[in-house]
Design an enzyme around this catalytic site. Structure first.
Site, PDB file in Angstrom:
ATOM      1  N   ASP A 121       0.818  -1.116  -0.080  1.00 36.56           N
ATOM      2  CA  ASP A 121       0.022   0.119   0.008  1.00 36.56           C
ATOM      3  C   ASP A 121       0.937   1.109   0.136  1.00 36.56           C
ATOM      4  O   ASP A 121       0.391   2.380   0.597  1.00 36.56           O
ATOM      5  CB  ASP A 121      -0.888   0.081   1.168  1.00 36.56           C
ATOM      6  CG  ASP A 121      -1.578  -1.218   1.273  1.00 36.56           C
ATOM      7  OD1 ASP A 121      -2.162  -1.559   0.300  1.00 36.56           O
ATOM      8  OD2 ASP A 121      -1.734  -1.844   2.426  1.00 36.56           O
ATOM      9  N   HIS A 127      -5.220  -1.860  -6.062  1.00 29.29           N
ATOM     10  CA  HIS A 127      -4.470  -0.604  -6.506  1.00 29.29           C
ATOM     11  C   HIS A 127      -5.881   0.237  -6.872  1.00 29.29           C
ATOM     12  O   HIS A 127      -6.738  -0.269  -7.729  1.00 29.29           O
ATOM     13  CB  HIS A 127      -3.766  -0.832  -7.790  1.00 29.29           C
ATOM     14  CG  HIS A 127      -2.445  -1.518  -7.551  1.00 29.29           C
ATOM     15  ND1 HIS A 127      -1.757  -1.980  -8.367  1.00 29.29           N
ATOM     16  CD2 HIS A 127      -1.816  -1.667  -6.140  1.00 29.29           C
ATOM     17  CE1 HIS A 127      -0.913  -2.558  -7.579  1.00 29.29           C
ATOM     18  NE2 HIS A 127      -0.531  -2.076  -6.635  1.00 29.29           N
ATOM     19  N   LYS A 180       0.031 -25.687  -4.867  1.00 23.03           N
ATOM     20  CA  LYS A 180       1.175 -25.267  -5.967  1.00 23.03           C
ATOM     21  C   LYS A 180       2.311 -26.074  -5.460  1.00 23.03           C
ATOM     22  O   LYS A 180       2.933 -26.964  -6.069  1.00 23.03           O
ATOM     23  CB  LYS A 180       1.396 -23.985  -6.208  1.00 23.03           C
ATOM     24  CG  LYS A 180       2.561 -23.625  -7.284  1.00 23.03           C
ATOM     25  CD  LYS A 180       2.526 -22.316  -7.481  1.00 23.03           C
ATOM     26  CE  LYS A 180       4.224 -22.092  -8.738  1.00 23.03           C
ATOM     27  NZ  LYS A 180       4.137 -20.472  -9.012  1.00 23.03           N
TER      28      LYS A 180
HETATM   29  P1  IMP Z   1      -2.777 -12.878   1.900  1.00 18.08           P
HETATM   30  O1  IMP Z   1      -1.902 -12.724   0.812  1.00 18.08           O
HETATM   31  O2  IMP Z   1      -4.376 -12.719   1.938  1.00 18.08           O
HETATM   32  O3  IMP Z   1      -2.581 -14.595   2.459  1.00 18.08           O
HETATM   33  O4  IMP Z   1      -2.451 -12.343   3.450  1.00 18.08           O
HETATM   34  C1  IMP Z   1      -1.184 -12.517   4.127  1.00 18.08           C
HETATM   35  C2  IMP Z   1      -0.701 -11.038   4.700  1.00 18.08           C
HETATM   36  O5  IMP Z   1      -0.593 -10.176   3.763  1.00 18.08           O
HETATM   37  C3  IMP Z   1      -1.951 -10.313   5.497  1.00 18.08           C
HETATM   38  O6  IMP Z   1      -1.286  -9.801   6.494  1.00 18.08           O
HETATM   39  C4  IMP Z   1      -2.483  -9.452   4.514  1.00 18.08           C
HETATM   40  O7  IMP Z   1      -3.145  -8.472   5.380  1.00 18.08           O
HETATM   41  C5  IMP Z   1      -1.205  -8.943   3.688  1.00 18.08           C
HETATM   42  N1  IMP Z   1      -1.624  -8.394   2.370  1.00 18.08           N
HETATM   43  C6  IMP Z   1      -2.069  -9.261   1.488  1.00 18.08           C
HETATM   44  N2  IMP Z   1      -2.116  -8.327   0.121  1.00 18.08           N
HETATM   45  C7  IMP Z   1      -1.991  -7.165   0.737  1.00 18.08           C
HETATM   46  C8  IMP Z   1      -1.769  -5.874   0.028  1.00 18.08           C
HETATM   47  O8  IMP Z   1      -2.123  -5.797  -0.874  1.00 18.08           O
HETATM   48  N3  IMP Z   1      -1.738  -4.839   0.962  1.00 18.08           N
HETATM   49  C9  IMP Z   1      -1.282  -4.832   2.201  1.00 18.08           C
HETATM   50  N4  IMP Z   1      -1.035  -6.133   2.725  1.00 18.08           N
HETATM   51  C10 IMP Z   1      -1.591  -7.155   2.286  1.00 18.08           C
END
Ligand code: IMP
Length: 374
Positions: free
Chosen positions: A13, A41, A146
């Site tokens: 972010d 985004h 995977k």
């Molecule tokens: P997952 O990718 O959904 O498995 O989440 C794993 C960790 O990555 C969590 O703490 C989410 O909040 C973080 N996360 C995943 N995608 C984003 C993003 O686009 N921005 C910020 N944090 C993310």
């Protein structure tokens, strides 16, 4: 060199989408190499002859598609939830952005199914107080499949009988592990038969495609998703996502060698935010944190969750620089700090009076927040 890369230098972010939007005006191909629709985004751009300000939300598709001349490529390193792919394509279409003939997806990309999303939620419940705080988009379960060589890839969709057989076996396996949950296996198999036909025109051998594009002198921009501190190897494990979000993921997620990569741009937010659980040494659980949240409008694009906020952390930045080797930085949201009387920056971690040589593998509970030298 025709391949440029934009990467997140912190916990995501940082504002990568905005930079990609600016750079996309000058590129021919915008590619994603890792993650799935866990990324988010939001881009506001003037559209059409009347230049009406329109907000576009990208989660899985490369945000370079905002440039109508740019081709979007979803690389082999991604995990793709096909219904979400089409939901995004349709939403862009409804807003006047046509992706026909300029959006492609690798036949080697892995598939995320609804049962992965259910399992994502069940795993989080199992973890209880130490849950990761995932986006519940099924990213972890799909990458686990995977790695354990039981996943289904995009090309599997086009051999329906084999697909159906494997799909049934995988769902049975999930029932055995997590107990029965409501899931219409046969209905899903039929749904994917229809989706496969719709997906066909988008599917390509992405390795051949990107290498031809590079050989033809096309300008390629790789749009990183998430960020280094969420990387499966270099992030705050286990509070990370399940893919390689660093420069290595660009090579493995698109099939391009390191020597083909030119500029690597790191996007840095002037302070730090993180979503979900896990260590965050410069976090401000006080008025400063609330100020940054409000002033910086720090709410997740994908989940709407409030982001945790804190000062810029130079230990994180050094770790980030060592691993990704940035050529330049794009500093974002500096203006959010305008109204603060004092701005702090984390400069080192001290444990028992000793400065750590880098970002530690274990949770850094003991740290000292020092004022940056003026
Ligand atoms: P997952 O990718 O959904 O498995 O989440 C794993 C960790 O990555 C969590 O703490 C989410 O909040 C973080 N996360 C995943 N995608 C984003 C993003 O686009 N921005 C910020 N944090 C993310």
């Amino acid at each position: 060199m025709s391949v440029s890369v934009v990467l997140g230098t912190q916990w995501g972010d940082e504002g990568k989408g905005k930079l990609v939007d600016i750079l996309a005006a000058e590129v021919d191909v915008c590619a994603r190499c890792a993650g799935g629709n866990n990324a988010g985004h939001t881009i506001v751009v003037p559209i059409g002859p009347e230049k009406i300000k329109t907000t576009f939300s990208f989660h899985l598709l490369p945000s370079g598609l905002i440039n109508p001349k740019c081709v979007g490529l979803i690389g082999n390193g991604l995990v793709v939830h096909v219904p979400s792919f089409f939901a995004e394509v349709d939403a862009l279409q409804a807003q006047g952005l046509d992706c026909t003939g300029r959006l492609f997806i690798s036949d080697r990309a892995h598939l995320v199914f609804d049962f992965h999303q259910i399992v994502d939620g069940l795993k989080e419940v199992e973890l209880g107080g130490s849950s990761i705080g995932t986006t519940k988009k099924g990213i972890g379960p799909a990458y686990s499949a995977k790695a354990s060589r039981s996943g289904l890839r995009v090309h599997h969709l086009f051999d329906h009988d084999t697909f159906a057989e494997k799909f049934r076996r995988i769902v049975e396996g999930r029932f055995k592990r997590y107990g029965y949950f409501e899931y219409d296996t046969e209905g899903e198999i039929q749904r994917y038969k229809v989706l496969a036909e719709r997906l066909k025109p988008y599917v390509i051998d992405s390795v051949s495609y990107i290498h031809k594009a590079i050989a033809d002198g096309k300008r390629v921009l790789v749009e990183g998703a998430n960020a280094i501190m969420l990387d499966i190897d270099f992030g705050t494990y286990p509070y990370v996502t399940s893919s390689q979000t660093t420069i290595g993921g660009v090579c493995t997620g698109l099939g391009i060698p390191p020597k083909k990569i030119g500029k690597i741009i790191g996007v840095v937010k002037a302070y730090t935010t993180r979503v979900g659980g896990g260590p965050f040494p410069t976090e401000q659980l006080n008025d400063i944190g609330v100020y940054l949240q409000e002033e910086g409008r720090e709410y997740g694009t994908t989940t709407g969750r409030r982001r945790r906020c804190g000062w810029l952390d130079l230990v994180v930045m050094k770790h980030s620089c060592l691993i990704n080797g940035y050529d330049s930085f794009n500093l974002t949201k500096l203006d959010v700090l305008d109204n603060l009387e004092e701005i702090k920056v984390g400069v080192k971690y001290l444990v028992n009076g000793e400065e750590l040589p880098g970002f530690p593998a274990v949770d850094c509970i003991h740290y000292l927040l020092c004022r940056a030298p003026s």
